[in-house]
Design a protein around this motif. Structure first.
Motif, short mmCIF file in Angstrom:
data_model
loop_
_atom_site.label_atom_id
_atom_site.label_comp_id
_atom_site.label_asym_id
_atom_site.label_seq_id
_atom_site.Cartn_x
_atom_site.Cartn_y
_atom_site.Cartn_z
N SER A 1 0.82 -1.19 0.00
CA SER A 1 0.00 0.00 0.00
C SER A 1 0.86 1.25 0.00
O SER A 1 1.92 1.29 0.63
CB SER A 1 -0.90 0.01 1.24
N ALA A 2 0.40 2.26 -0.69
CA ALA A 2 1.10 3.55 -0.69
C ALA A 2 0.65 4.43 0.47
O ALA A 2 1.29 5.42 0.77
CB ALA A 2 0.85 4.27 -2.01
N TYR A 3 -0.48 4.07 1.13
CA TYR A 3 -1.06 4.99 2.09
C TYR A 3 -1.17 4.45 3.51
O TYR A 3 -1.45 5.20 4.44
CB TYR A 3 -2.45 5.43 1.62
N GLU B 1 7.05 9.14 2.56
CA GLU B 1 6.71 8.43 1.33
C GLU B 1 5.24 8.59 0.96
O GLU B 1 4.82 8.15 -0.11
CB GLU B 1 7.01 6.93 1.50
N GLY B 2 4.44 9.18 1.87
CA GLY B 2 3.02 9.39 1.59
C GLY B 2 2.09 8.60 2.48
O GLY B 2 0.87 8.75 2.39
N ARG C 1 -9.36 8.90 -4.68
CA ARG C 1 -8.30 7.90 -4.74
C ARG C 1 -8.14 7.20 -3.40
O ARG C 1 -8.42 7.80 -2.35
CB ARG C 1 -6.99 8.58 -5.12
N PRO C 2 -7.69 5.95 -3.37
CA PRO C 2 -7.33 5.32 -2.10
C PRO C 2 -6.34 6.20 -1.34
O PRO C 2 -5.38 6.73 -1.92
CB PRO C 2 -6.68 4.01 -2.54
N THR D 1 -5.50 13.98 -0.34
CA THR D 1 -4.42 13.88 0.63
C THR D 1 -3.09 13.54 -0.03
O THR D 1 -3.03 13.11 -1.18
CB THR D 1 -4.74 12.79 1.67
N ARG D 2 -2.01 13.70 0.74
CA ARG D 2 -0.70 13.28 0.28
C ARG D 2 -0.68 11.77 0.07
O ARG D 2 0.03 11.25 -0.80
CB ARG D 2 0.37 13.66 1.30
N ALA D 3 -1.45 11.05 0.88
CA ALA D 3 -1.53 9.60 0.72
C ALA D 3 -2.17 9.25 -0.61
O ALA D 3 -1.73 8.32 -1.31
CB ALA D 3 -2.34 8.99 1.88
N GLY D 4 -3.22 9.99 -0.98
CA GLY D 4 -3.83 9.77 -2.29
C GLY D 4 -2.87 10.12 -3.42
O GLY D 4 -2.82 9.43 -4.45
#
Length: 506
Positions: free
Chosen positions: A160-162, A206-207, A436-437, A465-468
């Motif tokens: 996962s990126a988030y 990294e997000g 986005r996720p 968000t930065r996570a998105g």
């Protein structure tokens, strides 16, 4: 075993070797598999396409010894791969995890086509062992008796990126009579707080916006450091990390659940109003036989304190039905505790013998039909309570972090799915704009089912968000995951559960 004539044909057509990892068991194993993926990718392997089903140059089984018939499941799967290996020159099979730690030489005796067997303490050796097996043309069995290096020093391929797992300790000092995990994972070893916080800060850079602190007995953190308040201090320190929106942890032990932890949960805004705390049984007699160092009154007292400090907290648990010697009266004590605690949900298990545990040798093993009857009654009660508790969410406005892959029917229903702060699963109407996720939406809850909530009206707010952004960047680049090198290690989206809650649900 690989013959010399196979060596040159072990490489796929495009010049790369592929791998597949099959993970069984708890969140610990899920996180370990991310490390195994990171190690293999650092060594030049590429993940096989989804659904490869053994059609890879290296197939790794990351096993669990907690689940019933774990060994039969492993050997059945190994047997299905045997003919495939004969037709795929150079293919290698590796077995790791708790069952490998326990069975050691037995695996190669029963499945001589296995190339590598490694344990829970030396997962970092997998690429070396695979190469050694190829060169020496014989199976490599290496089981370390103690931890060689803290696993978080290994490269990790996050899914996962988030959202990410972050291990704060490994091992367990408990002696529960139904559990073999401490014998396989070893005594508790804690990471230094500075190392943990540095990893979290790297992940946020990294997000990542949500992390789950992971330990076999997560709130015992500090026992190895000589600081009984180390866990609450760690939670508060997480609250100081800019950009970290959500903090969760799993799984705590009631014995170590102290008032300072409750205060830290209540007073740290990014620590989510969620608690997964294993009960196992509501009977003091059974808890004593399990060697659980708390009793029903203590457990319910913790629940009461958490709810007083965090009124909207969602509390979940693990329960074992049919432990040796459990009477109907004992079972009714469990039912009573469930009614009093009003869990949002519960992972319920029928007791089954685990070779190597004291409970397996106890008198008073309960007949299967009795265990099944009690199990069904408990499940029915918990379903009723879960539904009633979820109905209380109707009319509330919640911030939901959009998740990837949480809603199996989202395509058909034109919805998206995500997790509320208390970790309840929410399906919501897909808005017109791009979501986005990792992004966060504000929705009003209109309907409740036992295991999810619905927000059928329009989305009130979409917060990008930065996570998105991190998810979007990763998707656009189409990498095979998020591979972090030293010292930046990570983890996947927090799962509701793997096959079971953390085997550290002690």
């Amino acid at each position: 075993m690989t013959s010399s004539s196979d060596r040159s044909t072990a490489v796929s057509v495009d010049g790369t070797k592929t791998y597949e990892i099959r993970t069984y068991g708890c969140q610990m194993n899920v996180h370990d598999s991310e490390r195994l993926s990171g190690l293999l990718e650092e060594a030049g392997y590429v993940r096989a396409p989804k659904g490869a089903d053994g059609d890879a140059d290296v197939v790794v089984f990351n096993t669990c010894a907690v689940r019933e018939n774990a060994d039969n499941k492993l050997y059945g799967n190994l047997g299905r791969l045997a003919p495939m290996k004969t037709t795929r020159p150079g293919m290698q099979i590796a077995v790791g995890g708790c069952l490998a730690q326990k069975d050691r030489d037995t695996i190669v005796k029963k499945a001589p086509w296995v190339d590598v067997v490694f344990g829970t303490h030396n997962i970092g050796k997998l690429p070396v062992l695979l190469e050694r097996a190829r060169v020496q043309e014989e199976a490599q069995i290496e089981i370390a008796e103690s931890l060689e290096a803290f696993p978080s020093t290994l490269p990790t391929r996050r899914e996962s990126a988030y959202a990410a797992w972050v291990s704060i300790s490994v091992g367990c000092n408990n002696t529960c009579t139904f559990c073999i995990v401490p014998a396989l994972r070893g005594k508790e070893e804690d990471r230094r707080p500075g190392d943990i916080l540095a990893e979290i800060e790297a992940l946020v850079a990294e997000g990542v916006s949500e992390i789950t602190l992971l330990g076999q007995n997560v709130n015992a953190y500090g026992s190895d450091l000589g600081d009984r308040e180390a866990f609450s201090k760690l939670l508060r320190a997480c609250g100081q990390i800019e950009g970290l929106e959500r903090v969760r942890f799993t799984s705590p032990h009631p014995r170590d659940f102290t008032d300072d932890v409750i205060a830290a949960m209540a007073e740290t805004p990014n620590v989510m109003p969620q608690l997964h705390m294993p009960l196992q049984s509501g009977s003091d007699t059974v808890l004593r036989a399990m060697r659980r160092s708390y009793r029903q009154e203590r457990f319910l007292g913790i629940i009461e304190k958490v709810r007083a400090a965090i009124p909207h907290a969602a509390i979940s648990t693990d329960i074992i039905v049919g432990f040796p010697g459990e009477t109907e009266e004992d079972f009714q004590q469990t039912m009573h505790t469930v009614r009093e605690a009003r869990f949002a949900n519960a992972f319920t298990f029928q007791y089954s013998k685990r070779p190597g545990t004291p409970a397996a040798e106890m008198e008073g093993q309960i007949p299967k039909e009795v265990v099944q009857d009690r199990y069904m009654r408990l499940v029915a009660l918990q379903e009723e309570i879960s539904w009633e508790e979820n109905k209380k969410q109707v009319g509330r406005t919640l911030e939901v972090m959009v998740a990837e892959g949480e809603g199996r029917k989202d395509g058909a229903t034109d919805r998206l799915s995500g997790r509320a702060p208390d970790n309840r699963l929410v399906h919501f109407t897909k808005p017109d704009g791009d979501v986005r996720p990792g992004d966060v939406v504000t929705v009003g809850i209109t309907y409740a089912a036992p295991h999810h909530l619905l927000a059928e009206g329009p989305v009130a707010v979409v917060r990008r968000t930065r996570a998105g952004d991190a998810w979007e960047k990763r998707t656009a680049e189409k990498p095979k995951g998020v591979l972090l090198g030293l010292p930046r290690i990570g983890v996947p989206a927090p799962l509701p559960a793997a096959e079971a809650p953390a085997c550290g649900a002690h």
